[in-house]
Design an enzyme around this catalytic site. Structure first.
Site, PDB file in Angstrom:
ATOM      1  N   SER A 145     -30.838   0.487 -20.465  1.00 44.44           N
ATOM      2  CA  SER A 145     -30.303  -0.699 -19.807  1.00 44.44           C
ATOM      3  C   SER A 145     -31.004  -0.909 -18.455  1.00 44.44           C
ATOM      4  CB  SER A 145     -28.783  -0.577 -19.672  1.00 44.44           C
ATOM      5  OG  SER A 145     -28.206  -1.815 -19.344  1.00 44.44           O
ATOM      6  N   ASP A 308     -26.733  -5.421 -30.276  1.00 46.13           N
ATOM      7  CA  ASP A 308     -26.698  -5.628 -28.819  1.00 46.13           C
ATOM      8  C   ASP A 308     -26.528  -7.108 -28.485  1.00 46.13           C
ATOM      9  OD1 ASP A 308     -27.050  -5.538 -26.035  1.00 46.13           O
ATOM     10  OD2 ASP A 308     -28.598  -3.998 -26.162  1.00 46.13           O
ATOM     11  N   HIS A 341     -24.288  -2.930 -27.113  1.00 46.71           N
ATOM     12  CA  HIS A 341     -25.196  -2.424 -26.080  1.00 46.71           C
ATOM     13  C   HIS A 341     -24.897  -0.976 -25.720  1.00 46.71           C
ATOM     14  CE1 HIS A 341     -27.918  -2.697 -22.667  1.00 46.71           C
ATOM     15  NE2 HIS A 341     -26.961  -2.272 -21.863  1.00 46.71           N
TER      16      HIS A 341
END
Length: 364
Positions: A145, A308, A341
């Protein structure tokens, strides 16, 4: 060998904005022993609200270890062979220089007078930190991320110091929808009357705003299938026909909002989401292919997540294509999961297998 925690105080850092941070403090952890040339060192870069504390028992003032399943003897980041180093990102409230850090001149938090910091600045700070630790190069840099964006900046800014790069659930640039999610989160904090233009007293601060921001974030971190498979329309308490009733998904969001409020700083959240928005490999470099040209001949793995919502898999696959176009050994793999995610923090079995395969293919 237990995780070794420490803090560095460095003279200064010149930021993308032209402003200067001085002094610069970086909290860090080390697991394992570095080779003299740094060839066995893996730099792990944490995500938005994570920290440098990767493994082991709880440490006062830090969130729980978040990569215990991945770091240690015999694990994907094998501390019998690898030395795993992590820094607390700039703007995070866990020991590195941040908006909540007292200004040396006044003793008060710098709050919104703190300069805006980018992912490039964070990578530069980490490079200074590694120099101070006597580590001249990296066998690998790995991040998920926000951490993946910083890992990409390592490949772009310091290709001569990095042998391989693994980017997990992060794009080459943040697209408008992700910026939009971040802006709504920031507005939730700014609209809280207890925010007080960022000058809230140490303590709770804008609790409602930060909690609401986290609630929205949690929606982007999971997927429709994960919510449906866990609860569908289950009721947590009361009668939803009355305002004291609550669906299970609502309870989940409120829980995570309250959890973040207990451990995080609202101004830090503002700055970290802005750093994410600023991420763009191409900015000032012509285009993203040129940005990665210095990494040619080196392996770069991009790991996407099938479900995601925040950074869809096609955005992460784009990283591998850009790397290949730049002459790097770009490769793409995907975590098959309904967890959205957050899969890189949940589906450790798949990520473990992917990283082990990457090390094996690249001789690490």
């Amino acid at each position: 060998m237990p995780e070794r925690l420490g803090r560095l105080v460095l003279p200064e850092l010149t930021l993308d904005s032209g402003k200067t941070l001085a002094p610069l403090e970086l909290a860090y952890s080390v697991n394992g022993d570095p080779a003299p040339d740094g060839s066995n060192v893996v730099l792990v870069v944490h995500a938005l609200t994570g920290s440098h504390h990767l493994v082991g028992p709880d440490v006062p003032g830090l969130p729980g270890a978040w990569w215990d399943t991945m770091v240690g003897p015999g694990k994907a980041l094998d501390t019998d062979r690898h030395c795993v180093v992590a820094f607390n990102n700039l703007c995070s409230p866990y020991g590195s220089t941040a908006p909540c850090t007292p200004d040396p001149a006044t003793g008060c938090p710098r709050a919104m007078a703190f300069p805006v910091v980018s992912c490039r600045d964070m990578a530069r700070a980490q490079a200074l930190g590694l120099e101070a630790l006597g580590i001249p190069r990296l066998g690998a840099v790995v991040g998920g991320s926000l951490g993946g964006m910083i890992a990409l900046e390592w490949a772009a800014q310091f290709p001569e110091r990095v042998d391989r790069c693994a980017v997990i659930a992060a794009p080459a640039r943040v697209y408008p929808q992700a910026i939009a999610y971040n802006e709504v989160q920031r507005q939730a904090i700014l609209a809280d009357p207890d925010w007080r233009e960022g000058n809230y007293a140490p303590g709770p601060g804008p609790v409602r705003g930060l909690s609401n921001a986290r609630m929205l974030a949690m929606i982007t971190y999971r997927s429709e299938r994960s919510f449906s498979s866990r609860w569908m329309r289950d009721v947590a308490r009361g009668n939803p026909h009355e305002w004291d009733g609550q669906f299970q998904v609502e309870s989940y969001l409120h829980h995570h909002g309250a959890e973040l409020v207990r451990r995080f700083d609202a101004n830090c959240y503002l700055y970290l989401t802005r750093a994410m928005d600023l991420h763009d490999l191409a900015a000032g470099r012509g285009d993203p292919v040129e940005a990665l040209r210095g990494f040619r001949g080196k392996p770069l793995l991009a790991v996407g997540i099938a479900s995601d919502l925040l950074f869809p898999n096609w955005q992460v696959e784009e990283v591998a294509r850009l790397a290949s176009s730049a002459g790097a050994e770009g490769a793409y793999e995907e975590i098959e999961s309904d967890n959205g995610h957050d899969s890189f923090l949940i589906d450790f079995d798949q990520l473990d297998e992917i990283l082990r395969g990457f090390w094996l293919r690249t001789g690490f």
